[in-house]
Structures are given as C-alpha cells and as structure tokens.
Design a protein around this motif. Structure first.
Motif, short mmCIF file in Angstrom:
data_model
loop_
_atom_site.label_atom_id
_atom_site.label_comp_id
_atom_site.label_asym_id
_atom_site.label_seq_id
_atom_site.Cartn_x
_atom_site.Cartn_y
_atom_site.Cartn_z
N TRP A 94 41.38 35.81 48.06
CA TRP A 94 40.99 36.24 49.40
C TRP A 94 40.91 37.76 49.50
O TRP A 94 40.07 38.29 50.24
N MET A 119 37.59 38.68 48.26
CA MET A 119 36.56 38.38 49.25
C MET A 119 36.41 39.55 50.23
O MET A 119 35.29 39.96 50.58
N TYR A 127 32.92 41.77 50.58
CA TYR A 127 32.03 41.60 51.73
C TYR A 127 32.23 42.61 52.86
O TYR A 127 31.28 42.91 53.59
N MET A 155 31.95 33.61 52.25
CA MET A 155 33.38 33.79 52.06
C MET A 155 34.14 32.46 52.09
O MET A 155 35.06 32.24 51.30
#
Length: 445
Positions: free
Chosen positions: A154, A157, A161, A181
């Motif tokens: 995570w 991610m 992004y 995601m």
C-alpha cells in the motif's frame, strides 16, 4: 460485476460540546476501530470519520429516539454517494463506561467517551481530488486488514499514484487511479461508490464468469427445479420443498434481514416445513449462489439446526496495524419444535459470498453438517465504509472471522468436506454433481 450492498455505518456530531455526566448518552464518543466519532446531544446525533489526514462527515441520521440509557437511530445514511446504499437502522446502549452501537452485525461497535472532537473536525477537508486521494489512502492504511494476504504494497501504491493527483484532477481521472489502486486487492468487499453507482471487483469461479448476477441465479433455479419440481417460495430469496429421494431442499440466494424475525423468520419457516414433512431423511441447503446479506439471518437458520449451543469461533476488528479484542461467537438453539438436528448437507461454491460464508463457517462446526461443493468466495469480513470529502465513498474489509480452531479463511474460502463442481450446462441437462455426492454420502452413512 457491479453489486450494491447493504451499508454498515454509524453517526457523530460536529459542535462544541458541554461537559456531560457519565450516566448519559450525551457527549462525544470514539469507536474502537472503524475510525468513527459519534456526537450526541439531546435528540441530535452526527457521525464523523477521522483518519490521520483529516475528518469528514460519515453519515446523516434521520432521527434519534431516546429511552434512558438507550436510543434508537433511524434512517442512517452514508454521506454523499453513499446514499445509494440505502438507509440503516441502529441502536445505542450505555453499559458502564462503554457506548455500544448495534447495527445488526454479529458484534456491537464499542465507543469510549472523549472530551472533544479532534481539531480536524473543526476544519473540514477540501472537496478536491488530492484531499480525497489522501483520505482514501489513509482510511485503507488504518483499517484495511488484508494487504499482506492480498499481496499489495500500500505504501508503494501511494508512491506510484499520488504524484499524478492534484487539487485540479478531474473526477474521471481520479476514479481510474482509485480503480488501479484497489483492483489488485482482488477483494469483492472493496468497492468505490460514486453518483453513477458502486464499482466492485468481484472474484468469481470460472463457471460463473460472464453469466452476470441473474445468470448465476438462473443456474440455481434450474437446480432447484430439477430436484424440487413442486417447490414453494416462502421468501423472495428462498426456494423450499421435498425431493423425490425424501430430502428437504432449501435454496437461498441471499440472507435477507426479514429471515431473522416475524412471519418469515427461519424459526417459522422451519417449523411449518418440518410439521408438514415428518418423513424427511435429510436437509440440503443450497447456497452455491448466495450474494450474502445479514450474518444474523444466517445464524437464525443455523439456530434451527442444533439442540445444543455450538461454539463457532470469534470475530475481531483491525485497526492501525493490529487486531482488537476478539468477540466470541456462539449459536444458541432456536425455537423449540422448529429444530432439525438430523443430517444436513450444505452446498457451497465460489459464489457463496459474505454472510453465506459466515453461515458456512458456523455450520462447519456442527456435527450433523457435511459441506459439499467447492470452497466459498473468501470475503467473510463485513464491509466497513469510508466517506470521502468529494462526496464519494469506499468500502473495505476490516474484520476477521476465525473458526473455533483459530483458522482464518479470508482470501481462500471456507473449505468443503466433499468436492463437487458446479457445471451449469450439466444442471440444465438434468445432472447436478453436488446432489449426486449428497446421495452417495447418505447411502454410505
């Protein structure tokens, strides 16, 4: 496939609070897990959701009716696009220093009293894309339980992004980023709710791919008609009747809350059916296509299948990197005279989802139950909801159900005792391998 689920929510109030006595519901309360802050004053209630990045209004509460140290909450609606999930009803009860919120779950959500709302609730987050990105990332970081299980980094991610999001990012671009995601989680209880609807990445077995919800239901209706030509439908989501082999056969497409109490309660349905069919040899419960619903409805049926209490494991909530205290789960015997404690065969597949899985997990502890088919979908956790400042919402898995032996079947599904595939074309042509397996097992035992 896109599905809409019943919401799981609560409520809190953004206002300056006076000091309240400890023997009143009034005041400000913080939940254990979930990120909810509930504020109560007189007949007013509000819910906010707080993460490390800020505070947003979680839900609107239509009305609160108080009775001493308890209260009924009516028409709880998730803010913004969350309204598409429909309203919930809830209840509050003060027990000692703990305020318990009942949302018809298998656990109550406990709250502890606080002096004031977080300062972030006095300065609402902006409604732009960057604020919404940060709220979603932090909400999942603090409450999503299965990053390791699902193989998703995570932190990576966010690093990948967030540089592509600014306050001016348009909604379509932001939505695509969120999908990129969340998609790798492959978790059917993870979804995005926008004004256009709810987007969920359902993970289905090969036989169900491309059928759509109605197509999958039709497969099970074909199976029911194959086994029970003269069956009845005591509830919209249910078929019930006797097979030519002397077996009771129940098909359940979901676990509707209406099956908990009233004229359509499982106790009432089972009582009438057993009285009409005293010669029944065994009961088959077909949940091979069951989209979930109320865990309590599943437990209400389980209660009609035992004469003694059955310990079925525990439930816990994930918060900020650890599991909170376990809640022990037990099935108590149901209404006397409506109980079947003979042989039960539970049919499951990869489209046995959510509440149907907690039902399967419960029944796996019963001495009289044999599970036939293929493992369930693997999304046992309830869905918790996250309100975003741009008016969208998201759902996530923040709980675990453990068996009495301490096993967690999230991501893999509740296992079966006897393997039998679902083959839609065979069922349409008059052959059902799961039912054949039931007959073979009965003949040997």
């Amino acid at each position: 496939m896109t599905r809409v689920f019943p919401a799981v929510v609560t409520a809190t109030l953004a206002m300056t609070q006076p000091a309240f006595a400890t023997d009143t519901l009034d005041g400000i309360w913080k939940s254990d897990g979930y990120g909810f802050w509930l504020s109560l004053a007189g007949d007013q209630a509000q819910l906010h959701q707080v993460t490390a990045v800020g505070c947003v209004e979680m839900a609107e509460i239509g009305a609160m009716q108080r009775d001493g140290l308890t209260a009924a909450l009516q028409d709880i609606v998730v803010s913004g696009a969350g309204a598409l999930l429909g309203p919930l009803q809830g209840g509050l009860a003060l027990e000692g220093d703990t305020l318990l919120l009942d949302l018809a779950k298998t656990n109550h959500i406990p709250f502890t009293r606080q002096d004031a709302l977080p300062a972030s609730c006095e300065t609402p987050l902006g409604t732009d894309a960057l604020a919404s990105f940060d709220m979603l990332w932090h909400g999942f970081q603090e409450h999503y339980a299965y990053f390791d299980l699902r193989g998703v980094d995570w932190d990576q991610m966010r690093a990948t992004y967030r540089p592509h999001v600014t306050a001016e990012t348009d909604p379509e671009t932001l939505l695509n980023i969120f999908i990129q995601m969340l998609g790798p989680l492959r978790d059917g209880h993870v979804s995005l709710i926008t004004p256009e609807g709810q987007i969920a990445d359902d993970v289905l077995p090969d036989w169900a791919e491309g059928l759509g919800a109605q197509g999958m239901v039709d497969v099970m209706r074909n199976a029911f008609a194959l086994h029970v030509p003269e069956g009845s439908r005591p509830a919209d989501s249910m078929g019930l009747g006797m097979t030519a082999d002397g077996l009771g056969y129940m098909t359940l497409i979901n676990f509707d809350e209406a099956l908990v109490a009233g004229d359509l309660s499982m106790a009432s349905i089972m009582g009438d059916f057993l009285a009409s069919h005293p010669e029944m040899k065994a009961l088959v419960i077909d949940t091979r296509v069951n989209f979930g619903g109320s865990d309590l409805a599943g437990y209400a049926l389980a209660a009609q299948l035992t004469q003694k209490p059955v310990e079925i494991g525990s439930k816990a909530v994930w918060h900020d990197g650890h599991w909170l205290e376990d809640t022990a789960l037990r099935i108590e015997p149901g209404q006397e005279g409506a109980i079947w404690d003979g042989s039960v065969y539970l049919l499951t597949s990869g489209v046995t989802i959510s509440a149907a899985e907690t039902f399967a997990l419960a029944l796996s502890h019963f001495d009289n139950v044999t599970v036939v088919g293929t493992p369930s979908n693997g999304i046992l956790s309830d869905m918790s909801f996250l309100a975003l400042p741009n008016g969208w919402a998201a759902s996530l898995s923040n709980e675990r159900y453990l068996s009495a032996a301490g096993e967690n079947f999230e991501g893999q599904g509740v296992p079966v005792d006897i393997a039998a595939p679902v083959i839609p074309q065979e069922i349409a042509n008059g052959r059902d391998r799961a039912y054949e397996a039931v007959l073979e097992h009965l003949a040997r035992n």
